[in-house]
Design a protein around this motif. Sequence first.
Motif, short mmCIF file in Angstrom:
data_model
loop_
_atom_site.label_atom_id
_atom_site.label_comp_id
_atom_site.label_asym_id
_atom_site.label_seq_id
_atom_site.Cartn_x
_atom_site.Cartn_y
_atom_site.Cartn_z
N LEU A 246 109.72 -67.34 47.20
CA LEU A 246 111.15 -67.08 47.14
C LEU A 246 111.60 -66.81 45.71
O LEU A 246 112.43 -65.93 45.45
CB LEU A 246 111.91 -68.27 47.72
CG LEU A 246 113.43 -68.14 47.82
CD1 LEU A 246 113.82 -66.95 48.69
CD2 LEU A 246 114.03 -69.43 48.39
N HIS B 49 111.86 -69.19 54.18
CA HIS B 49 112.22 -67.95 53.50
C HIS B 49 113.73 -67.72 53.57
O HIS B 49 114.39 -68.17 54.50
CB HIS B 49 111.49 -66.76 54.13
CG HIS B 49 110.03 -66.75 53.84
ND1 HIS B 49 109.15 -65.86 54.41
CD2 HIS B 49 109.27 -67.54 53.03
CE1 HIS B 49 107.93 -66.09 53.97
NE2 HIS B 49 107.97 -67.11 53.14
N GLY B 50 114.25 -67.04 52.60
CA GLY B 50 115.65 -66.65 52.65
C GLY B 50 116.64 -67.73 52.28
O GLY B 50 117.73 -67.81 52.86
N GLY B 51 116.32 -68.60 51.31
CA GLY B 51 117.27 -69.62 50.90
C GLY B 51 117.49 -70.67 51.96
O GLY B 51 118.56 -70.75 52.56
N HIS C 142 107.33 -69.33 56.85
CA HIS C 142 108.42 -68.43 57.16
C HIS C 142 109.72 -69.17 57.47
O HIS C 142 110.81 -68.59 57.39
CB HIS C 142 108.04 -67.54 58.35
CG HIS C 142 106.98 -66.54 58.03
ND1 HIS C 142 105.66 -66.73 58.36
CD2 HIS C 142 107.02 -65.34 57.39
CE1 HIS C 142 104.94 -65.69 57.96
NE2 HIS C 142 105.74 -64.84 57.36
N GLY D 158 117.99 -71.61 46.40
CA GLY D 158 116.96 -72.00 47.35
C GLY D 158 115.62 -72.20 46.69
O GLY D 158 114.91 -73.18 46.96
N ALA D 159 115.24 -71.29 45.78
CA ALA D 159 113.96 -71.42 45.08
C ALA D 159 113.96 -72.65 44.20
O ALA D 159 112.95 -73.37 44.10
CB ALA D 159 113.69 -70.16 44.26
N HIS E 62 112.91 -62.89 43.31
CA HIS E 62 114.13 -62.70 42.51
C HIS E 62 113.81 -63.05 41.05
O HIS E 62 114.32 -64.04 40.52
CB HIS E 62 115.27 -63.58 43.04
CG HIS E 62 115.59 -63.35 44.48
ND1 HIS E 62 114.90 -63.98 45.50
CD2 HIS E 62 116.52 -62.56 45.07
CE1 HIS E 62 115.40 -63.60 46.66
NE2 HIS E 62 116.38 -62.73 46.43
N GLY F 172 108.37 -71.92 47.85
CA GLY F 172 109.30 -71.77 46.75
C GLY F 172 108.86 -70.73 45.73
O GLY F 172 109.69 -69.99 45.18
N GLN G 229 101.47 -66.06 48.41
CA GLN G 229 102.89 -65.80 48.16
C GLN G 229 103.07 -64.99 46.88
O GLN G 229 103.84 -64.02 46.84
CB GLN G 229 103.65 -67.14 48.04
CG GLN G 229 103.73 -67.93 49.33
CD GLN G 229 104.73 -67.34 50.31
OE1 GLN G 229 105.52 -66.47 49.98
NE2 GLN G 229 104.69 -67.82 51.54
#
Length: 392
Positions: free
Chosen positions: A296, A35-37, A32, A308-309, A300, A293, A223
């Motif tokens: 994430l 997460h989020g870039g 966690h 970020g990924a 998208h 990764g 994931q």
Amino acid sequence: MSTCQPPVERHASWTELFFDLVVVAGVLQLSHLLHGGPSAADLGLYVLLYLAFWISWVCFTVYGNVEGGRDWTPGLLPAMLGLAVMVAAVPGIRADHARAFALAYIFLRWLSGRLWRPGRVVVDWPLAQLGAGTVPWIVSLWADTPTRYGLWALGLALDLLIMLTTSGSRVLRLAQERMDRLIRKRGTAERVPVVEAAYADVPHLVERLGLFVIIVLGEGVIQITSVAGEAVWHAALVRAAAGGFALLIGLWSMSLLHGYGGVPKDGPGVLPVRVMMALHAATTCALAVLAAGLGLGLAHPYGHTPEGARRLLCGSLVGYFGVGVLAAAVAGASWRRTLRWALPCLGLTLLLAGWSGHFGVAWLIWGLTAAVAWQLLCASGVPARPARRRGA
């Protein structure tokens, strides 16, 4: 001085598998943070906490490995509790839970040292007797962020340095000299522990480390399925998810079928225990970052790959290939053979890191899968050798 021989043909016990449940929770909770870039600071904190968790787990894993069939449940249960506190503290690690995390780590290092019988020296795992790396953690209880994180990093660096450079035979000799001085001081050998040299049961340890890798790869599966379960199943998501599974299969094959203790290895020789342990920490950390990764990226699946990924996926795979190069060097692989797989794999991954922002995440994942497939293809012709008992 006596020498203790480990039993032969052991496999992971139900007790050890029960103990590994905390690894499942730990890897999931730590993910966690990414997460989020995630930023570079987020990734650095992740690596820091992961290594602390890994060292804590390994200390008790080595104890169970060396002690063999002896009952270690009394030490196992408080160890699981301590690891659970570390896991639960992760969400609030930047606030008021940081001291709880540090206290749990200090407790686990103290407990893992107390479990060993007096006079028993683990030649393959110097951290069983040397706890210098815990001192900065104790000091960090009175420090604030970011000094606290710097002290944690210092403590972990000391532990890794001890693990890689401290000679087990030297620790054994110093322990014997210490007992001899005690005997001379007391004038009698009564109630003075006999120094015992204990060695890891290497095949069993290789299995335990491999199970850890399976757990980390399982985080990648979680994931993928978690994201897919909450998304609309369009073609782009299906392609990305299929690529993610193919990538995990390739990493599983390279790490376990052609690796050693979960470490990707291209070469005929086995790895010394201390080197295997250090490379295992790096391997599993890279795989855990890659799993985050994947989550994430699959969140998208349309349009260009999120930055970020891209950084997590490509950076983690560069680290994974780097571990493979180091393992190949230690295992005695020829440099020509190593470069034949390493240069294309690293080159393709770096190329994707630079250009994958211009296309979708499915293309990125399948490109990374191709890089792993090439490493696997080049390593498939290397004959395996049986594990040796000693590797200090």
